[in-house]
Design an enzyme around this catalytic site. Structure first.
Site, PDB file in Angstrom:
ATOM      1  N   ASP A   1      48.007  39.412  43.535  1.00 43.94           N
ATOM      2  CA  ASP A   1      48.639  40.614  43.020  1.00 43.94           C
ATOM      3  C   ASP A   1      50.056  40.249  42.576  1.00 43.94           C
ATOM      4  OD1 ASP A   1      48.280  43.858  43.361  1.00 43.94           O
ATOM      5  OD2 ASP A   1      50.362  43.245  43.564  1.00 43.94           O
TER       6      ASP A   1
ATOM      7  N   ASN B   1      57.736  46.942  35.260  1.00 47.23           N
ATOM      8  CA  ASN B   1      57.440  47.892  34.186  1.00 47.23           C
ATOM      9  C   ASN B   1      58.586  48.884  34.006  1.00 47.23           C
ATOM     10  OD1 ASN B   1      55.023  47.289  32.885  1.00 47.23           O
ATOM     11  ND2 ASN B   1      53.769  48.277  34.430  1.00 47.23           N
TER      12      ASN B   1
ATOM     13  N   GLU C   1      47.423  45.099  38.086  1.00 46.23           N
ATOM     14  CA  GLU C   1      48.100  43.809  38.232  1.00 46.23           C
ATOM     15  C   GLU C   1      47.415  42.904  39.251  1.00 46.23           C
ATOM     16  OE1 GLU C   1      50.322  46.642  41.047  1.00 46.23           O
ATOM     17  OE2 GLU C   1      49.192  46.745  39.183  1.00 46.23           O
TER      18      GLU C   1
ATOM     19  N   ARG D   1      48.560  26.219  44.262  1.00 47.80           N
ATOM     20  CA  ARG D   1      48.841  25.667  42.933  1.00 47.80           C
ATOM     21  C   ARG D   1      49.132  26.792  41.927  1.00 47.80           C
ATOM     22  NH1 ARG D   1      43.945  22.926  41.499  1.00 47.80           N
ATOM     23  NH2 ARG D   1      44.630  21.351  42.997  1.00 47.80           N
TER      24      ARG D   1
END
Length: 301
Positions: free
Chosen positions: A171, A179, A214, A234
């Protein structure tokens, strides 16, 4: 792209003949010598086309075709029946149980190639249409519908064949604030950039998906918990290293990760898509609660 054909026939001579007659096609030909073995191979490998003998000692081709069409993972694989009979009633039955075509033995080489090419061409077009319906328009990743379908298939394979699979749920941190402070177009740019990181990091056997808003999911085939944590770390580092700017201002972006693996489930009966997703979500919540921009692992069940 090379397409795959599974030949299911109890005659070694037929397998050898198919290998010779289809050698000029860009295909990978695999073989099963009885009906039930062929059904298991179809589930495991998901070929583009099945050439299925009608008469076999363990099960008729009609019965195997019915099983294929009744199983979610194989119902869309086209089936061409191979038969030495010219009985119209038998051909009608074949079409009724779901076959797309019939090829009569002994094979005419030109006819065999033409019918196989036609079936593979149709399958390729169907796959292209199905894939477009499963792609998220903003990020280019697989969408939620495909995520749900793939989760069911991968968990079923993990249970059936005792092979590991893992799920990473992630997330974007404080996305609503991004935003609000920088505008929705910048928020879309963030999601697109995160999607690119996932796409670039995933192996060809992995399934990077936009889960919703998201939140993203990465389904990892043949991967235990240790391998999944390495992959999540990673991706986390690559996202934290993104250089995104809005009106000349560099905006930091991070993400939190929850990781689970089928190897954490002791009881095979408890291994379900619901358990996998809920476990990953709980681990993701723990990552958020403990400071964000980190990877947390689900608890063993």
């Amino acid at each position: 792209m090379t397409q795959t054909i599974l030949a299911i026939d109890d005659s070694p001579e037929i397998h050898q003949l198919l290998k010779v007659r289809l050698k000029n096609l860009d295909i990978e030909l695999t073989h099963a010598h009885c009906g039930f073995d062929g059904f298991d191979q179809a589930q495991a490998t998901n070929p583009d086309l099945i050439l299925l003998d009608v008469m076999m000692p363990d099960a008729s081709g009609f019965d195997i075709c019915r099983k294929l069409k009744a199983t979610s993972g194989t119902r869309n694989i086209p089936v061409i029946f191979l038969t030495g009979a010219s009985d119209v009633d038998q051909k009608v039955l074949g079409f009724d149980v779901g076959a797309v075509d019939y090829i009569q033995k002994p094979f005419d080489s030109a006819e065999l190639n033409a019918r196989v090419r036609a079936a593979l061409r149709t399958k390729r077009f169907q796959d292209m249409l199905a894939q477009r319906a499963m792609i998220d328009g903003l990020t280019g990743l697989w969408n939620r519908a495909h995520f749900d379908q793939r989760m069911h298939e991968e968990v079923a394979a993990a249970s059936r064949y005792n092979r590991p699979m893992s799920l990473i749920m992630m997330d974007v941190d404080k996305f609503k604030l991004l935003n609000d402070n920088h505008g929705h177009p910048f928020g879309d740019e963030v999601l697109q950039s995160v999607g690119e990181v996932l796409q670039d990091s995933a192996r060809t056997s992995d399934w990077p998906c936009r889960y919703g808003g998201e939140e993203f999911g990465l389904i990892l085939r043949e991967t235990d918990i240790e391998g999944a944590v390495i992959m999540a770390e990673r991706v986390r580092v690559r996202i934290a290293g993104l250089l995104l700017r809005n009106k000349a201002q560099q905006v930091p972006v991070t993400a939190s990760f929850g990781v689970v693996s089928s190897t954490l489930c002791r009881n095979p009966c408890d291994l379900t898509p619901k358990w996998i997703i809920e476990s990953a979500d709980r681990a993701l919540y723990a990552a958020k609660e403990s400071g964000r921009n980190r990877v947390c692992t689900a608890e063993r069940k």
